[in-house]
Design a protein around this motif. Structure first.
Motif, PDB file in Angstrom:
ATOM      1  N   GLY B 287       0.833  -1.212   0.000  1.00 55.96           N
ATOM      2  CA  GLY B 287       0.000   0.000   0.000  1.00 55.96           C
ATOM      3  C   GLY B 287       0.862   1.254   0.000  1.00 55.96           C
ATOM      4  O   GLY B 287       0.511   2.289   0.550  1.00 55.96           O
ATOM      5  N   ALA B 288       2.049   1.148  -0.634  1.00 47.47           N
ATOM      6  CA  ALA B 288       3.026   2.227  -0.549  1.00 47.47           C
ATOM      7  C   ALA B 288       2.804   3.245  -1.652  1.00 47.47           C
ATOM      8  O   ALA B 288       2.809   2.905  -2.846  1.00 47.47           O
ATOM      9  N   PHE B 289       2.611   4.511  -1.261  1.00 45.58           N
ATOM     10  CA  PHE B 289       2.411   5.571  -2.246  1.00 45.58           C
ATOM     11  C   PHE B 289       3.620   5.796  -3.151  1.00 45.58           C
ATOM     12  O   PHE B 289       3.460   5.904  -4.360  1.00 45.58           O
ATOM     13  N   PRO B 290       4.872   5.862  -2.582  1.00 44.23           N
ATOM     14  CA  PRO B 290       6.010   6.179  -3.452  1.00 44.23           C
ATOM     15  C   PRO B 290       6.175   5.179  -4.598  1.00 44.23           C
ATOM     16  O   PRO B 290       6.462   5.567  -5.733  1.00 44.23           O
ATOM     17  N   VAL B 291       5.973   3.892  -4.308  1.00 43.93           N
ATOM     18  CA  VAL B 291       6.150   2.881  -5.354  1.00 43.93           C
ATOM     19  C   VAL B 291       5.084   3.050  -6.429  1.00 43.93           C
ATOM     20  O   VAL B 291       5.353   2.974  -7.628  1.00 43.93           O
ATOM     21  N   LEU B 292       3.834   3.330  -6.003  1.00 45.11           N
ATOM     22  CA  LEU B 292       2.742   3.498  -6.961  1.00 45.11           C
ATOM     23  C   LEU B 292       2.929   4.771  -7.781  1.00 45.11           C
ATOM     24  O   LEU B 292       2.633   4.792  -8.979  1.00 45.11           O
ATOM     25  N   ALA B 293       3.437   5.816  -7.113  1.00 43.98           N
ATOM     26  CA  ALA B 293       3.706   7.062  -7.844  1.00 43.98           C
ATOM     27  C   ALA B 293       4.805   6.833  -8.873  1.00 43.98           C
ATOM     28  O   ALA B 293       4.729   7.330 -10.005  1.00 43.98           O
ATOM     29  N   LEU B 294       5.810   6.052  -8.468  1.00 44.38           N
ATOM     30  CA  LEU B 294       6.895   5.723  -9.397  1.00 44.38           C
ATOM     31  C   LEU B 294       6.346   4.930 -10.593  1.00 44.38           C
ATOM     32  O   LEU B 294       6.737   5.165 -11.739  1.00 44.38           O
ATOM     33  N   ALA B 295       5.401   4.021 -10.294  1.00 47.68           N
ATOM     34  CA  ALA B 295       4.799   3.221 -11.366  1.00 47.68           C
ATOM     35  C   ALA B 295       4.160   4.137 -12.398  1.00 47.68           C
ATOM     36  O   ALA B 295       4.352   3.972 -13.614  1.00 47.68           O
ATOM     37  N   PHE B 296       3.404   5.128 -11.918  1.00 47.21           N
ATOM     38  CA  PHE B 296       2.761   6.052 -12.855  1.00 47.21           C
ATOM     39  C   PHE B 296       3.804   6.873 -13.607  1.00 47.21           C
ATOM     40  O   PHE B 296       3.701   7.048 -14.831  1.00 47.21           O
ATOM     41  N   ALA B 297       4.827   7.353 -12.867  1.00 46.95           N
ATOM     42  CA  ALA B 297       5.848   8.197 -13.505  1.00 46.95           C
ATOM     43  C   ALA B 297       6.559   7.432 -14.620  1.00 46.95           C
ATOM     44  O   ALA B 297       6.782   7.967 -15.711  1.00 46.95           O
TER      45      ALA B 297
END
Lengths: 243, 325
Positions: B287-297
């Motif tokens: 449920g980690a935001f940084p990893v998901l944000a990285l995925a989108f980036a």
């Protein structure tokens, strides 16, 4: 319906680029604004042109032919560049079939140039609007000119009369006759654009001469040399025929 | 074709905006039928719509740089009867307007219940606005795709796959962003969006691969023979008529070497599809935001490359006339 167009005779074109320079000169001095040149005297010059002459080599040496190929807007009867224009700046005139751009409406989105398979449109780097051949619309109807000069600048400039101008939908016009008699064709017919401009192919004029036609059949000696003078009292052909 | 950065940013940014809106509305629709928990109107739908709007406005700004005469852009709505570009110009602001309205209705709680059925399901104002806007989102995808797909002699583009790719790639990036956004605001919809982001990304992979497969086997209808109308097996251009550059030599050639062209294809195939799927799968576990944000980036950057490749791959028949100086 009237459809003005050019017919370009590839059999006659010598690739002198007179149509290119004449086109540029007329249209850059016209009321629609000049055709920009960027860095004209610098490295990497570029400019807007409506007309170009290209050169192709056909065949394998030594059996080659050089074909000079003038290329400008073909004023298609079904122009793909017109319906894609979002502003209506690009349009085809109903009265004479000329495809034109309204430089005051064009937003310079270049979509029409993408939609032209012939690459006939160029964005003016200075005015930032799309430009193309107008078939010298500002000239062909100008009644202040003598009637013989009411033709596109490229047609008047051509020293070999390789460019003909007229209504391709009128069966007896000079262009229709040229297309009919000389196998005139359209470019890239596969896209259904039905270009109004036609090209006349390279063609050879040949006559067949058989060997016996090179020899005088009435030569009594069957030899190609001067006949001996007849004797003074002898009849000659001149005495017995009436010529 | 020469890829224009304005159009690359326009199509990718509005794709994200459309996808994010579709994700938000999908979440709301599921909550209406009680499959998913209802989200907070302020922080979730309000801010989510704002985020979508930021991307849409970004795309609109990018599009202005494409125009030679942006001050006349208002004229471009005129030819909606014939031009897909004109249709896009109409649908985009309409979609942006309704997205803003959808966000405002949520944010300020101006969301009256319009009617109920079966006593269980309530239909409120935002649901109706969102429903109409969903139609607009798909209409916009369709317009964007058709701008390219309708030019029949750009054979790489003239396929229904072009439209499908715009729908799927835009939606995939929007759902990836929705996943990161849900994680950021601490919504329980992270898994829901993450799963859909992965599914849509995989679907987009299939459809984009299909178009790459198709384009690798294209038989071009035009040749130098039909271009100059001379029927001979061997025609060679000796002069294009000028030595310096022109619009024809700048606009229709991408100018990249064959090697970098090929490698960019593999770069986008990796960045748009497997890497985001792996990152989202990892991120969902924690449920980690940084990893998901990285995925989108990563996916969005990959989409920029994808769009570059999409334009560069299209081979314009006019290039036949410009093969040598």
């Amino acid at each position: 319906m009237k459809q003005l167009a050019l017919v370009i005779d590839l059999n006659v074109c010598v690739g002198c680029h007179a149509c290119v320079t004449s086109c540029k000169e007329w249209n850059t001095s016209g009321p629609a604004g000049f055709m920009s040149d960027m860095n004209p005297y610098d490295a990497d010059p570029t400019g807007t042109f409506f007309n170009r002459v290209q050169t192709f080599e056909i065949g394998v040496y030594p059996n080659t032919e050089t074909v000079h190929f003038p290329k400008s807007c073909l004023h298609c009867e079904d122009p793909p560049c017109v319906p894609v224009c979002p502003t209506g700046a690009s349009y085809k005139r109903k009265e004479d079939g000329i495809v034109l751009v309204d430089y005051d409406k064009c937003i310079g989105c270049k979509y029409c140039s993408w939609a032209c398979p012939y690459g006939a449109r160029e964005l003016d780097e200075n005015q930032k609007v799309m430009k193309k051949c107008t078939l010298c619309v500002d000239r062909i109807y100008d009644e202040s000119l003598p009637e013989s000069e009411r033709k596109p600048a490229c047609v008047l400039a051509c020293p070999t009369s390789a460019r003909l101008f007229g209504d391709v939908n009128e069966p007896d016009s000079v262009v229709s006759t040229a297309i009919r008699d000389n196998g005139g064709y359209q470019l890239m017919p596969e896209w259904g654009t039905n270009p109004a401009n036609h090209y006349l192919p390279r063609r050879k004029t040949q006559i067949t001469i058989h060997e016996d036609e090179l020899i005088r059949v009435d030569n009594p000696l069957k030899k190609e040399r001067q006949l001996p003078m007849p004797d003074a009292d002898e009849q000659t052909l001149d005495d017995i025929t009436s010529w | 074709m020469h890829p224009a950065f304005s159009v690359i940013f326009l199509t990718t940014l509005i794709g994200v905006g459309q996808g994010l809106f579709l994700a938000l509305y999908t979440g709301q629709l599921y909550s209406v039928v009680n499959v998913l928990p209802v989200q907070d109107s302020h922080s979730f739908y309000g801010l989510g719509s704002l985020l979508a709007l930021v991307f849409l406005v970004g795309g609109l700004i990018a599009s202005v740089f494409h125009l030679g005469r942006p001050e006349r852009a208002w004229r471009s709505a005129a030819q909606w009867r014939t031009s897909w570009l004109s249709r896009e110009v109409i649908v985009l602001p309409a979609f942006m307007g309704l997205t803003a309205l959808y966000g405002l209705v949520h944010y300020f709680d101006m969301n009256p219940v319009l009617f109920r059925f079966s006593g269980e399901f309530t239909v409120d104002l935002s649901l109706v606005i969102g429903g109409i806007n969903t139609g607009l989102a798909f209409a916009l995808f369709f317009c964007t795709g058709m701008i390219y797909a309708c030019i029949k002699f750009l054979q790489e583009w003239a396929t229904p796959l072009t439209v499908l790719n715009y729908v799927l790639l835009g939606s995939a990036s929007g759902f990836s962003l929705a996943t990161a956004f849900a994680a950021y605001v601490g919504s329980e919809l992270v898994t829901f969006y993450g799963a859909w982001a992965i599914i849509i990304t995989l679907a987009a992979f299939i459809s984009r691969s299909a178009s790459l497969f198709r384009n690798a086997r294209i038989k071009y209808k035009s040749s130098l023979r039909s271009a100059i109308g001379i029927r001979h097996a061997r025609i060679e251009q000796k002069s294009r008529g000028f030595m310096a550059g022109s619009f024809n030599t700048r606009e229709y050639f991408h100018g990249a070497s064959a090697q970098s062209f090929r490698s960019l294809k593999w770069i986008f195939l990796v960045m748009v599809f497997p890497v985001p799927v792996a990152l989202i799968s990892t991120g969902l576990g924690y449920g980690a935001f940084p990893v998901l944000a990285l995925a989108f980036a990563v996916q969005y950057t990959g989409l920029l490359v994808e769009r570059w490749f999409f334009f560069a791959q299209a081979n314009h028949p006019q290039n036949l006339y410009y093969q040598t100086v």
